[in-house]
Design an enzyme around this catalytic site. Structure first.
Site, PDB file in Angstrom:
ATOM      1  N   ASN A 227       0.998  -1.026  -0.013  1.00 32.24           N
ATOM      2  CA  ASN A 227       0.021  -0.068  -0.176  1.00 32.24           C
ATOM      3  C   ASN A 227       0.833   1.321   0.149  1.00 32.24           C
ATOM      4  O   ASN A 227       1.981   1.211   0.344  1.00 32.24           O
ATOM      5  CB  ASN A 227      -0.919  -0.007   1.221  1.00 32.24           C
ATOM      6  CG  ASN A 227      -2.089  -0.935   1.093  1.00 32.24           C
ATOM      7  OD1 ASN A 227      -2.534  -1.174   0.085  1.00 32.24           O
ATOM      8  ND2 ASN A 227      -2.335  -1.377   2.366  1.00 32.24           N
ATOM      9  N   ASP A 296      -4.873  -5.649   2.721  1.00 24.89           N
ATOM     10  CA  ASP A 296      -6.095  -6.378   3.223  1.00 24.89           C
ATOM     11  C   ASP A 296      -6.155  -7.978   2.508  1.00 24.89           C
ATOM     12  O   ASP A 296      -6.501  -8.698   3.207  1.00 24.89           O
ATOM     13  CB  ASP A 296      -7.298  -5.614   2.721  1.00 24.89           C
ATOM     14  CG  ASP A 296      -7.658  -4.585   3.260  1.00 24.89           C
ATOM     15  OD1 ASP A 296      -7.269  -4.537   4.496  1.00 24.89           O
ATOM     16  OD2 ASP A 296      -7.995  -3.527   2.950  1.00 24.89           O
ATOM     17  N   LYS A 306      11.920 -16.855  -8.391  1.00 24.36           N
ATOM     18  CA  LYS A 306      11.461 -15.528  -9.397  1.00 24.36           C
ATOM     19  C   LYS A 306      10.446 -16.013 -10.245  1.00 24.36           C
ATOM     20  O   LYS A 306      10.911 -17.071 -11.025  1.00 24.36           O
ATOM     21  CB  LYS A 306      12.672 -14.860  -9.854  1.00 24.36           C
ATOM     22  CG  LYS A 306      11.997 -13.540 -10.256  1.00 24.36           C
ATOM     23  CD  LYS A 306      13.386 -12.733 -10.724  1.00 24.36           C
ATOM     24  CE  LYS A 306      12.617 -11.626 -11.841  1.00 24.36           C
ATOM     25  NZ  LYS A 306      13.674 -11.110 -12.782  1.00 24.36           N
ATOM     26  N   ASP A 324      -7.458  -8.976  10.146  1.00 23.40           N
ATOM     27  CA  ASP A 324      -7.737  -7.714  10.527  1.00 23.40           C
ATOM     28  C   ASP A 324      -7.179  -7.431  11.797  1.00 23.40           C
ATOM     29  O   ASP A 324      -8.070  -7.794  12.950  1.00 23.40           O
ATOM     30  CB  ASP A 324      -9.128  -7.150  10.448  1.00 23.40           C
ATOM     31  CG  ASP A 324      -9.389  -5.717  10.106  1.00 23.40           C
ATOM     32  OD1 ASP A 324      -8.756  -5.180  11.187  1.00 23.40           O
ATOM     33  OD2 ASP A 324     -10.303  -5.143   9.563  1.00 23.40           O
ATOM     34  N   ILE A 325      -6.088  -6.859  11.966  1.00 24.68           N
ATOM     35  CA  ILE A 325      -5.399  -6.502  13.399  1.00 24.68           C
ATOM     36  C   ILE A 325      -6.365  -5.893  14.379  1.00 24.68           C
ATOM     37  O   ILE A 325      -6.673  -6.464  15.368  1.00 24.68           O
ATOM     38  CB  ILE A 325      -4.121  -5.961  13.239  1.00 24.68           C
ATOM     39  CG1 ILE A 325      -3.218  -6.852  12.273  1.00 24.68           C
ATOM     40  CG2 ILE A 325      -3.413  -5.703  14.646  1.00 24.68           C
ATOM     41  CD1 ILE A 325      -1.884  -5.930  11.736  1.00 24.68           C
ATOM     42  N   PHE A 341      -7.557   4.184  12.368  1.00 24.65           N
ATOM     43  CA  PHE A 341      -7.481   5.099  11.080  1.00 24.65           C
ATOM     44  C   PHE A 341      -8.329   4.607   9.926  1.00 24.65           C
ATOM     45  O   PHE A 341      -8.189   3.613   9.823  1.00 24.65           O
ATOM     46  CB  PHE A 341      -6.091   5.612  10.919  1.00 24.65           C
ATOM     47  CG  PHE A 341      -5.388   6.778  11.668  1.00 24.65           C
ATOM     48  CD1 PHE A 341      -4.839   6.286  12.698  1.00 24.65           C
ATOM     49  CD2 PHE A 341      -5.059   7.670  10.840  1.00 24.65           C
ATOM     50  CE1 PHE A 341      -4.187   7.409  13.767  1.00 24.65           C
ATOM     51  CE2 PHE A 341      -4.799   8.880  11.633  1.00 24.65           C
ATOM     52  CZ  PHE A 341      -4.098   8.777  13.058  1.00 24.65           C
ATOM     53  N   LYS A 355     -17.112   1.724   9.500  1.00 28.74           N
ATOM     54  CA  LYS A 355     -15.726   1.071  10.162  1.00 28.74           C
ATOM     55  C   LYS A 355     -15.815   1.207  11.438  1.00 28.74           C
ATOM     56  O   LYS A 355     -15.251   0.198  12.090  1.00 28.74           O
ATOM     57  CB  LYS A 355     -14.819   1.613   9.126  1.00 28.74           C
ATOM     58  CG  LYS A 355     -13.520   0.952   9.066  1.00 28.74           C
ATOM     59  CD  LYS A 355     -12.447   1.429   8.380  1.00 28.74           C
ATOM     60  CE  LYS A 355     -12.678   1.314   6.970  1.00 28.74           C
ATOM     61  NZ  LYS A 355     -11.882   1.991   5.854  1.00 28.74           N
ATOM     62  N   LYS A 359     -15.522  -2.483  13.534  1.00 33.20           N
ATOM     63  CA  LYS A 359     -14.327  -2.690  14.493  1.00 33.20           C
ATOM     64  C   LYS A 359     -14.358  -2.554  15.781  1.00 33.20           C
ATOM     65  O   LYS A 359     -13.406  -2.756  16.636  1.00 33.20           O
ATOM     66  CB  LYS A 359     -13.065  -2.165  13.848  1.00 33.20           C
ATOM     67  CG  LYS A 359     -12.877  -2.258  12.497  1.00 33.20           C
ATOM     68  CD  LYS A 359     -11.471  -2.066  11.775  1.00 33.20           C
ATOM     69  CE  LYS A 359     -11.373  -2.150  10.253  1.00 33.20           C
ATOM     70  NZ  LYS A 359      -9.847  -2.286   9.712  1.00 33.20           N
TER      71      LYS A 359
HETATM   72  N1  CTP Z   1      -6.111  -2.316   9.677  1.00 30.65           N
HETATM   73  C1  CTP Z   1      -5.556  -3.418  10.499  1.00 30.65           C
HETATM   74  N2  CTP Z   1      -5.396  -4.564   9.883  1.00 30.65           N
HETATM   75  C2  CTP Z   1      -5.781  -4.907   8.611  1.00 30.65           C
HETATM   76  C3  CTP Z   1      -6.222  -3.805   7.889  1.00 30.65           C
HETATM   77  C4  CTP Z   1      -6.427  -2.464   8.601  1.00 30.65           C
HETATM   78  O1  CTP Z   1      -5.218  -3.288  11.860  1.00 30.65           O
HETATM   79  N3  CTP Z   1      -5.534  -5.979   8.259  1.00 30.65           N
HETATM   80  C5  CTP Z   1      -6.421  -1.199  10.450  1.00 30.65           C
HETATM   81  C6  CTP Z   1      -5.484   0.084  10.011  1.00 30.65           C
HETATM   82  O2  CTP Z   1      -4.502   0.118  10.387  1.00 30.65           O
HETATM   83  C7  CTP Z   1      -6.535   1.173  10.404  1.00 30.65           C
HETATM   84  C8  CTP Z   1      -7.910   0.575  10.154  1.00 30.65           C
HETATM   85  O3  CTP Z   1      -7.809  -0.828  10.325  1.00 30.65           O
HETATM   86  O4  CTP Z   1      -6.272   1.618  11.572  1.00 30.65           O
HETATM   87  C9  CTP Z   1      -8.556   0.722   8.978  1.00 30.65           C
HETATM   88  O5  CTP Z   1      -8.072   0.188   7.721  1.00 30.65           O
HETATM   89  P1  CTP Z   1      -8.682   0.559   6.130  1.00 30.65           P
HETATM   90  O6  CTP Z   1      -7.550  -0.281   5.561  1.00 30.65           O
HETATM   91  O7  CTP Z   1      -9.058   1.789   6.002  1.00 30.65           O
HETATM   92  O8  CTP Z   1     -10.318  -0.329   6.362  1.00 30.65           O
HETATM   93  P2  CTP Z   1     -10.591  -1.788   6.000  1.00 30.65           P
HETATM   94  O9  CTP Z   1     -10.980  -2.326   7.150  1.00 30.65           O
HETATM   95  O10 CTP Z   1      -9.367  -2.375   5.304  1.00 30.65           O
HETATM   96  O11 CTP Z   1     -11.806  -1.512   4.881  1.00 30.65           O
HETATM   97  P3  CTP Z   1     -11.701  -1.137   3.307  1.00 30.65           P
HETATM   98  O12 CTP Z   1     -10.457  -1.499   2.589  1.00 30.65           O
HETATM   99  O13 CTP Z   1     -12.912  -1.543   3.046  1.00 30.65           O
HETATM  100  O14 CTP Z   1     -11.937   0.623   3.414  1.00 30.65           O
END
Ligand code: CTP
Length: 418
Positions: A227, A296, A306, A324-325, A341, A355, A359
């Site tokens: 990302n 994600d 490779k 999703d931590i 965030f 969101k 969460k």
């Molecule tokens: N986050 C996390 N672990 C993941 C994905 C996200 O801990 N595997 C945390 C990020 O650090 C952030 C928050 O979740 O604090 C939001 O992440 P975001 O990527 O914006 O949300 P998603 O749940 O992935 O939703 P989407 O991609 O559909 O917007």
């Protein structure tokens, strides 16, 4: 007449208040903006600060030391070896007991000297010997400001914990227009007072765990999915949390930012490694702040060798969802104050709130995805049980401090309830 340094710099408890007098050291360096430092000194004197002014030789070519002496009612320090000044140790004594050293204006030359840790004039030596925060308010021609050498020095100072205030953009004394104008004395005075002693006690004795940066999911030994994330916001928050008195652990994906002072850094690469590191440390945390842009999805399998390009063929990658931590912590560590965030490209408040609920977070900090990436400033909306609270656009370092204040306020309320 120059008074004795030992007399002048001793911090005495005043009989009226029973408190230490508030004292600021104002450093003035060679720039046309030196005349604005006189206004800054006046503002602080009016706010009942004791102001000790230290001038470089170049600064004295722009404004007479007598101006500052008259405004502050104190001697002005100019020379390292001022024989009439006590034991000759004023470069150390002056910073003791001071609330802050503020160098305004800070010339390109001063920034370079401070970044190198030079100590061959009284102001540089004072900065090196200090035990209080140091603020610098750069003022220079726009070309000098944007030169890679100046930017290198500024980055080094920031990494050493120095607060860089501004500069502003606009008309410059040299007749050009651009970035390099010193912030207004009012803005400098307001920012420095926002960094008072109370901030350092906000999270005293608390443990804060953060994630920052991107993750990298290997496809093969040389390729991967990631990302866009500079890590700047997460690192700024880690630094602000440490300055607020917390013990800080920062789990970060691959970024090339220096580790902030007093922060324990754990470097990881993949989302799985980040999850493992967080789950291993969360039990000891009071607050978790997820700033990382975690991938994600990761390749279902990573090739050991490779991958070779094959002509006219479409390559299909099988991906699996990562952990999703942040969402997982609602189950694993419900007593930890969890902050998320969210970078959204549209409907920031509504999508952010969805969101936050999904969460199960007491607080979510939402912003525009387009704004968040790589920029030095940011504009965010805080979402909590009481609704949406927008904050004005701010430089990330200052925003980080404001956010830590907001987090601390809600955390202290939260611990009373859980
Ligand atoms: N986050 C996390 N672990 C993941 C994905 C996200 O801990 N595997 C945390 C990020 O650090 C952030 C928050 O979740 O604090 C939001 O992440 P975001 O990527 O914006 O949300 P998603 O749940 O992935 O939703 P989407 O991609 O559909 O917007």
């Amino acid at each position: 007449m120059v008074k004795q340094a030992t007399e002048e710099t001793a911090d005495e408890v005043t009989p009226e208040t029973g408190r230490m007098p508030r004292r600021i050291v104002l450093g003035v360096t060679g720039s046309v903006a030196a005349y604005k430092a006189a206004e800054l000194a006046r503002l602080w004197v009016k706010a009942e600060f004791t102001v000790d002014v230290v001038m470089t030789a170049a600064a004295c070519r722009f404004v007479a030391p007598l101006t500052f002496q008259a405004l502050t009612g104190r001697p002005v320090w100019r020379e390292m070896w001022q024989e009439s000044a006590g034991d000759g140790m004023q470069h150390i004594a002056l910073s003791r007991g001071a609330q802050a050293i503020v160098v305004a204006p800070a010339s390109a030359d001063f920034l370079g000297r401070a970044a190198q840790g030079r100590a061959d004039d009284v102001l540089s030596a004072l900065c090196l010997a200090r035990e209080c925060p140091l603020f610098v308010a750069p003022a220079m021609n726009q070309q000098m400001w944007s030169h890679p050498a100046t930017q290198r020095n500024v980055a080094a100072l920031r990494a050493d914990g120095v607060e860089v205030l501004g500069p502003d953009s606009g008309e410059l004394a040299c007749g050009e227009t651009g970035e390099g104008r010193m912030l207004s004395p009012e803005a400098i005075a307001a920012t420095v007072s926002a960094y008072g002693d109370e901030f350092g006690a906000l999270l005293a004795g608390r443990r804060v765990l953060l994630t920052a940066g991107p993750t990298f999911e290997a496809i093969d030994p040389v390729r991967g999915l990631t990302n866009r994330s500079s890590g700047k916001m997460g690192f700024a928050l880690a630094r602000a949390a440490a300055q607020a008195g917390a013990k800080v652990t920062l789990v970060t994906g691959p970024v090339s930012l220096p580790t902030p002072m007093d922060v324990t850094r754990i470097g990881v690469v993949s989302a799985q490694e980040m999850a493992d590191a967080v789950f291993a440390h969360v039990d000891r945390a009071d607050i978790f702040i997820g700033v990382a842009a975690v991938a994600d999805y990761a390749p279902a399998a990573s090739a050991a060798q490779k991958l070779k390009k094959e002509a006219n063929e479409t390559l299909t990658l099988a991906l699996r969802a990562t952990t999703d931590i942040l969402a997982e912590l609602a189950q694993r560590a419900p007593k930890v104050f969890r902050v998320g965030f969210a970078a959204e490209s549209q409907d920031i408040t509504a999508l952010g709130e969805t969101k936050r609920r999904r969460k199960q977070l007491p607080l979510l900090i939402a912003n525009r995805a387009q704004d968040a990436i790589n920029a030095d400033d940011n504009e965010v909306i805080l979402l909590d049980d009481d609704g949406a609270h927008p904050l004005p656009r701010m430089e990330k370092t200052l925003l980080a401090r404001v956010l830590i204040e907001e987090v601390a306020k809600r955390f202290h309320e939260w611990v009373k309830r859980v």
